[in-house]
Design a protein around this motif. Structure first.
Motif, mmCIF file in Angstrom:
data_model
loop_
_atom_site.group_PDB
_atom_site.id
_atom_site.type_symbol
_atom_site.label_atom_id
_atom_site.label_comp_id
_atom_site.label_asym_id
_atom_site.label_seq_id
_atom_site.Cartn_x
_atom_site.Cartn_y
_atom_site.Cartn_z
ATOM 1 N N LEU A 89 -7.266 -7.504 13.642
ATOM 2 C CA LEU A 89 -6.484 -6.311 13.328
ATOM 3 C C LEU A 89 -5.550 -6.645 12.181
ATOM 4 O O LEU A 89 -5.102 -7.790 12.045
ATOM 5 N N HIS A 90 -5.241 -5.653 11.363
ATOM 6 C CA HIS A 90 -4.194 -5.768 10.354
ATOM 7 C C HIS A 90 -3.272 -4.570 10.530
ATOM 8 O O HIS A 90 -3.600 -3.623 11.250
ATOM 9 N N HIS A 91 -2.108 -4.612 9.879
ATOM 10 C CA HIS A 91 -1.135 -3.524 9.984
ATOM 11 C C HIS A 91 -0.325 -3.502 8.686
ATOM 12 O O HIS A 91 0.594 -4.296 8.507
ATOM 13 N N LEU A 92 -0.709 -2.607 7.780
ATOM 14 C CA LEU A 92 -0.047 -2.501 6.476
ATOM 15 C C LEU A 92 1.318 -1.848 6.579
ATOM 16 O O LEU A 92 1.495 -0.902 7.342
ATOM 17 N N TYR A 93 2.236 -2.335 5.766
ATOM 18 C CA TYR A 93 3.478 -1.595 5.598
ATOM 19 C C TYR A 93 4.110 -1.933 4.258
ATOM 20 O O TYR A 93 3.871 -2.992 3.677
ATOM 21 N N VAL A 94 4.904 -0.976 3.763
ATOM 22 C CA VAL A 94 5.690 -1.131 2.538
ATOM 23 C C VAL A 94 7.089 -0.652 2.893
ATOM 24 O O VAL A 94 7.250 0.438 3.443
ATOM 25 N N GLU A 95 8.086 -1.466 2.589
ATOM 26 C CA GLU A 95 9.473 -1.058 2.811
ATOM 27 C C GLU A 95 10.251 -1.267 1.528
ATOM 28 O O GLU A 95 10.371 -2.386 1.049
ATOM 29 N N SER A 96 10.748 -0.185 0.955
ATOM 30 C CA SER A 96 11.621 -0.262 -0.203
ATOM 31 C C SER A 96 12.474 0.994 -0.222
ATOM 32 O O SER A 96 12.187 1.962 0.494
ATOM 33 N N GLU A 97 13.505 0.998 -1.027
ATOM 34 C CA GLU A 97 14.350 2.189 -1.142
ATOM 35 C C GLU A 97 13.593 3.343 -1.794
ATOM 36 O O GLU A 97 13.844 4.503 -1.493
ATOM 37 N N VAL A 156 3.113 -4.987 -0.449
ATOM 38 C CA VAL A 156 2.410 -4.518 0.736
ATOM 39 C C VAL A 156 2.253 -5.734 1.639
ATOM 40 O O VAL A 156 1.754 -6.769 1.213
ATOM 41 N N LEU A 157 2.689 -5.583 2.884
ATOM 42 C CA LEU A 157 2.669 -6.688 3.825
ATOM 43 C C LEU A 157 1.843 -6.320 5.052
ATOM 44 O O LEU A 157 1.582 -5.141 5.297
ATOM 45 N N CYS A 158 1.458 -7.339 5.810
ATOM 46 C CA CYS A 158 0.764 -7.136 7.082
ATOM 47 C C CYS A 158 1.742 -7.478 8.203
ATOM 48 O O CYS A 158 2.277 -8.589 8.237
ATOM 49 N N GLY A 159 1.966 -6.522 9.096
ATOM 50 C CA GLY A 159 2.888 -6.735 10.200
ATOM 51 C C GLY A 159 2.388 -7.731 11.227
ATOM 52 O O GLY A 159 3.155 -8.198 12.059
ATOM 53 N N ILE A 160 1.121 -8.077 11.183
ATOM 54 C CA ILE A 160 0.541 -9.034 12.139
ATOM 55 C C ILE A 160 0.455 -10.431 11.535
ATOM 56 O O ILE A 160 0.650 -11.428 12.213
ATOM 57 N N HIS A 161 0.165 -10.506 10.240
ATOM 58 C CA HIS A 161 -0.009 -11.786 9.543
ATOM 59 C C HIS A 161 1.029 -11.868 8.418
ATOM 60 O O HIS A 161 0.772 -11.416 7.294
ATOM 61 N N PRO A 162 2.206 -12.442 8.671
ATOM 62 C CA PRO A 162 3.321 -12.399 7.720
ATOM 63 C C PRO A 162 3.075 -13.092 6.384
ATOM 64 O O PRO A 162 3.771 -12.799 5.416
#
Length: 126
Positions: free
Chosen positions: A76-84, A111-117
């Motif tokens: 499994l992967h879990h993409l996320y992007v966090e910025s202002e 872009v990061l993976c919440g499962i694989h840092p």
């Protein structure tokens, strides 16, 4: 003069059904080819495989979409992007899934993976 289409006799199937199924199959193949060609033509297709993004960085224009494919057969992967300027969360991505992320703002995004840092994709949006 018209060329005649000769279909072999098929027990239990009418010629009309065979022609309809053939036309549907051809239309589906054409649609799929156009979608894949459109993504490949823009060059914004990213693979997740072996706990890494391939490629690891790319440059796109504001408003363009990046399609990220989970090419790992068992992860499994879990993409996320966090910025202002822009945030995104894909939720869990099962193997084989495709996730489209549209970048509405200019800037540098990770872009990061919440499962694989250790997984990181750097996206520059012009």
């Amino acid at each position: 003069m018209h060329a005649a289409l000769h279909l072999p006799a098929l027990p239990g199937l009418s010629r009309r059904l065979v022609l309809t199924l053939g036309a549907a199959l051809a239309a589906g193949c054409l649609t799929g080819a156009l979608l894949v060609t459109g993504v490949q033509a823009t060059g914004h297709l990213v693979s997740q495989k072996g706990r890494a993004f391939q490629p690891g960085s790319l440059t796109i224009q504001r408003g363009e979409t990046v399609v990220i494919v989970n090419d790992d057969s068992d992860l499994l992967h879990h993409l996320y992007v966090e910025s202002e300027a822009f945030s995104y969360d894909s939720g869990d991505q099962v193997p084989g899934s495709r996730t489209a992320v549209t970048f509405p703002q200019t800037g540098m995004f990770q872009v990061l993976c919440g499962i694989h840092p250790k997984m990181k994709l750097n996206v520059r949006v012009n």
